[in-house]
Design a protein around this motif. Structure first.
Motif, PDB file in Angstrom:
ATOM      1  N   GLY A 186       1.108  -8.355 -74.582  1.00  0.00           N
ATOM      2  CA  GLY A 186       1.030  -8.076 -76.008  1.00  0.00           C
ATOM      3  C   GLY A 186      -0.311  -8.767 -76.534  1.00  0.00           C
ATOM      4  N   ARG A 187      -0.559  -9.816 -76.100  1.00  0.00           N
ATOM      5  CA  ARG A 187      -1.815 -10.525 -76.636  1.00  0.00           C
ATOM      6  C   ARG A 187      -2.894  -9.728 -76.244  1.00  0.00           C
ATOM      7  N   ALA A 188      -3.127  -9.593 -74.653  1.00  0.00           N
ATOM      8  CA  ALA A 188      -4.077  -8.733 -74.085  1.00  0.00           C
ATOM      9  C   ALA A 188      -4.181  -7.360 -74.990  1.00  0.00           C
ATOM     10  N   LEU A 189      -3.299  -6.557 -75.117  1.00  0.00           N
ATOM     11  CA  LEU A 189      -3.247  -5.426 -75.872  1.00  0.00           C
ATOM     12  C   LEU A 189      -4.203  -5.753 -77.363  1.00  0.00           C
ATOM     13  N   MET A 190      -3.898  -6.735 -77.934  1.00  0.00           N
ATOM     14  CA  MET A 190      -4.619  -6.987 -79.124  1.00  0.00           C
ATOM     15  C   MET A 190      -5.905  -6.963 -79.265  1.00  0.00           C
ATOM     16  N   THR A 191      -6.545  -7.046 -77.986  1.00  0.00           N
ATOM     17  CA  THR A 191      -7.729  -6.897 -78.057  1.00  0.00           C
ATOM     18  C   THR A 191      -8.273  -5.378 -77.704  1.00  0.00           C
ATOM     19  N   ARG A 192      -7.374  -4.741 -77.702  1.00  0.00           N
ATOM     20  CA  ARG A 192      -7.588  -2.895 -77.720  1.00  0.00           C
ATOM     21  C   ARG A 192      -8.423  -2.558 -76.578  1.00  0.00           C
ATOM     22  N   PRO A 193      -8.045  -3.079 -75.249  1.00  0.00           N
ATOM     23  CA  PRO A 193      -8.960  -2.976 -74.213  1.00  0.00           C
ATOM     24  C   PRO A 193      -8.885  -1.328 -73.807  1.00  0.00           C
ATOM     25  N   ARG A 194      -9.686  -0.876 -72.952  1.00  0.00           N
ATOM     26  CA  ARG A 194     -10.034   0.352 -72.329  1.00  0.00           C
ATOM     27  C   ARG A 194      -8.977   0.055 -70.904  1.00  0.00           C
ATOM     28  N   LEU A 195      -9.247  -1.038 -70.345  1.00  0.00           N
ATOM     29  CA  LEU A 195      -8.860  -1.117 -68.926  1.00  0.00           C
ATOM     30  C   LEU A 195      -8.091  -2.502 -69.277  1.00  0.00           C
ATOM     31  N   LEU A 196      -6.957  -2.518 -68.671  1.00  0.00           N
ATOM     32  CA  LEU A 196      -5.956  -3.603 -68.529  1.00  0.00           C
ATOM     33  C   LEU A 196      -5.660  -4.117 -67.248  1.00  0.00           C
ATOM     34  N   MET A 197      -5.931  -5.374 -66.670  1.00  0.00           N
ATOM     35  CA  MET A 197      -5.694  -5.981 -65.532  1.00  0.00           C
ATOM     36  C   MET A 197      -4.394  -6.653 -65.706  1.00  0.00           C
ATOM     37  N   LEU A 198      -3.549  -6.912 -64.815  1.00  0.00           N
ATOM     38  CA  LEU A 198      -2.255  -7.384 -64.662  1.00  0.00           C
ATOM     39  C   LEU A 198      -2.087  -8.120 -63.502  1.00  0.00           C
ATOM     40  N   ASP A 199      -1.998  -9.460 -63.538  1.00  0.00           N
ATOM     41  CA  ASP A 199      -1.798 -10.176 -62.085  1.00  0.00           C
ATOM     42  C   ASP A 199      -0.311 -10.632 -61.923  1.00  0.00           C
ATOM     43  N   GLU A 200       0.507 -10.053 -61.196  1.00  0.00           N
ATOM     44  CA  GLU A 200       1.716 -10.254 -60.907  1.00  0.00           C
ATOM     45  C   GLU A 200       2.692 -10.170 -62.081  1.00  0.00           C
ATOM     46  N   PRO A 201       2.791  -9.095 -62.639  1.00  0.00           N
ATOM     47  CA  PRO A 201       3.707  -9.475 -64.248  1.00  0.00           C
ATOM     48  C   PRO A 201       5.127  -9.473 -63.467  1.00  0.00           C
ATOM     49  N   SER A 202       5.558  -9.431 -62.446  1.00  0.00           N
ATOM     50  CA  SER A 202       6.949  -9.323 -62.093  1.00  0.00           C
ATOM     51  C   SER A 202       7.226 -10.812 -61.960  1.00  0.00           C
ATOM     52  N   GLN A 203       6.244 -11.682 -61.532  1.00  0.00           N
ATOM     53  CA  GLN A 203       6.560 -13.013 -60.950  1.00  0.00           C
ATOM     54  C   GLN A 203       7.540 -13.852 -61.801  1.00  0.00           C
ATOM     55  N   GLY A 204       8.546 -14.562 -61.242  1.00  0.00           N
ATOM     56  CA  GLY A 204       9.458 -15.203 -62.005  1.00  0.00           C
ATOM     57  C   GLY A 204      10.346 -14.655 -62.994  1.00  0.00           C
ATOM     58  N   ILE A 205      10.706 -13.407 -62.935  1.00  0.00           N
ATOM     59  CA  ILE A 205      11.241 -12.792 -63.934  1.00  0.00           C
ATOM     60  C   ILE A 205      12.444 -12.120 -63.460  1.00  0.00           C
ATOM     61  N   MET A 206      13.590 -12.021 -64.149  1.00  0.00           N
ATOM     62  CA  MET A 206      14.643 -11.451 -63.669  1.00  0.00           C
ATOM     63  C   MET A 206      14.613  -9.911 -63.638  1.00  0.00           C
ATOM     64  N   PRO A 207      15.278  -9.113 -62.721  1.00  0.00           N
ATOM     65  CA  PRO A 207      15.184  -7.766 -62.279  1.00  0.00           C
ATOM     66  C   PRO A 207      15.074  -6.890 -63.622  1.00  0.00           C
ATOM     67  N   LYS A 208      16.051  -7.113 -64.475  1.00  0.00           N
ATOM     68  CA  LYS A 208      16.214  -6.196 -65.493  1.00  0.00           C
ATOM     69  C   LYS A 208      14.768  -5.882 -66.373  1.00  0.00           C
ATOM     70  N   LEU A 209      14.156  -7.286 -66.642  1.00  0.00           N
ATOM     71  CA  LEU A 209      13.175  -7.255 -67.364  1.00  0.00           C
ATOM     72  C   LEU A 209      12.039  -6.764 -66.431  1.00  0.00           C
ATOM     73  N   VAL A 210      11.977  -6.771 -65.412  1.00  0.00           N
ATOM     74  CA  VAL A 210      10.887  -6.491 -64.427  1.00  0.00           C
ATOM     75  C   VAL A 210      10.663  -5.033 -64.625  1.00  0.00           C
ATOM     76  N   ASP A 211      12.101  -4.162 -64.620  1.00  0.00           N
ATOM     77  CA  ASP A 211      11.875  -2.923 -65.077  1.00  0.00           C
ATOM     78  C   ASP A 211      11.507  -2.349 -66.417  1.00  0.00           C
ATOM     79  N   GLU A 212      11.748  -3.315 -67.194  1.00  0.00           N
ATOM     80  CA  GLU A 212      11.285  -3.085 -68.591  1.00  0.00           C
ATOM     81  C   GLU A 212       9.858  -3.234 -68.818  1.00  0.00           C
ATOM     82  N   ILE A 213       9.184  -4.064 -68.007  1.00  0.00           N
ATOM     83  CA  ILE A 213       8.042  -4.456 -67.967  1.00  0.00           C
ATOM     84  C   ILE A 213       7.129  -3.113 -67.322  1.00  0.00           C
ATOM     85  N   PHE A 214       7.610  -2.829 -65.914  1.00  0.00           N
ATOM     86  CA  PHE A 214       7.006  -1.873 -65.406  1.00  0.00           C
ATOM     87  C   PHE A 214       6.903  -0.587 -66.154  1.00  0.00           C
ATOM     88  N   GLN A 215       8.111  -0.368 -66.933  1.00  0.00           N
ATOM     89  CA  GLN A 215       8.129   0.909 -67.744  1.00  0.00           C
ATOM     90  C   GLN A 215       7.202   0.935 -68.798  1.00  0.00           C
TER      91      GLN A 215
END
Ligand code: ATP
Length: 234
Positions: A146-175
């Motif tokens: 969310g904080r990265a989106l506040m800069t209104r990027p054209r390109l967003l880079m994510l470094d291992e967004p699933s790390q240390g997260i329970m599976p249900k929220l991983v799905d939510e994030i990938f979605q």
């Protein structure tokens, strides 16, 4: 849109990334997959000015980024969500989001991205006054995105967004990543979780000990027998 060519990153003489080249076209979700220590984070950091590559070039809309300080890269429209999220732990969700926009945007430019963040992650809207360090791992990841989106990027880079997260929220994030792309943004995602990453990606690169060993459409990578054996356990 983004073209990294022959990137080499070394730490005290040890090679972390060795002549890696990747491209991201406008509107794509591109996944860089690889095991622990393959050099994924180092490659990403070299692209956003957090590590100086020993050699190679990174072009964003034709403009060279190597040597440009990270805050100016952000101002050009490239946002980066680091692996460790780097939130302001004692500040509220609201203030973390605000800080995302203060640095780069005019006042009247700050409300629209906030609405988008709350639509993507309603949980954040319900926790505006909560301190970042009391959020769950998944919620912290949502806040970092969310904080990265506040800069209104054209390109967003994510470094291992699933790390240390329970599976249900991983799905939510990938979605959410696919929803973000559908708003017209371009996404580069670095992940160990190959299966989930390939599901949402258009194209992928496989990084092994600092080198790109495979690249192509996500479907092809998924069908590749070596990938199935080595990464998908099939
Ligand atoms: P992970 O999934 O574990 O984060 P990764 O694929 O992102 O791994 P990197 O973090 O880029 O890989 O690490 C690549 C190699 O570079 C590793 O051997 C790592 O120990 C080394 N390395 C990374 N950062 C540094 C640093 N600041 N100083 C020294 N060596 C480093």
């Amino acid at each position: 849109m983004l073209e990294a060519k022959d990137i080499t990153v070394t730490y005290a003489g040890l090679i972390a990334v060795s002549g890696a080249s990747i491209e991201v076209n406008k509107g794509e979700i591109v996944c860089v997959a690889g095991a622990n220590g393959a050099g994924k984070s180092s490659l990403l950091k070299a692209m956003v000015g957090m590590e100086k590559p020993k050699s190679g070039s990174v072009k964003f809309d034709g403009e060279e980024l190597v040597g440009v300080p990270p805050h100016l890269i952000t101002a050009k429209g490239l946002a980066y969500v680091p692996e460790n999220r780097r939130l302001f732990p004692r500040l509220s969700v609201r203030d973390n989001l605000r800080l995302g926009s203060y640095m780069y945007r005019a006042q009247d430019d700050r409300e629209a991205p906030l609405e988008m963040v709350f639509r993507l992650f309603p949980r954040l809207g319900e926790r505006l006054d909560q301190r970042a360090n009391t959020l769950s791992g998944g919620e912290q990841q949502m806040l970092a995105i969310g904080r990265a989106l506040m800069t209104r990027p054209r390109l967003l880079m994510l470094d291992e967004p699933s790390q240390g997260i329970m599976p249900k929220l991983v799905d939510e994030i990938f979605q959410a990543v696919t929803t973000i792309r559908d708003t017209g943004m371009t996404i580069l995602i670095v992940e160990q979780r190959l299966t989930e990453c390939l599901e949402i990606s258009d194209r992928a690169y496989v990084l092994q000990t600092g080198r790109v060993t495979m690249s192509g459409p996500a479907d092809e990578i998924r069908a590749n027998p070596d990938v199935r054996r080595a990464y998908l356990g099939l």
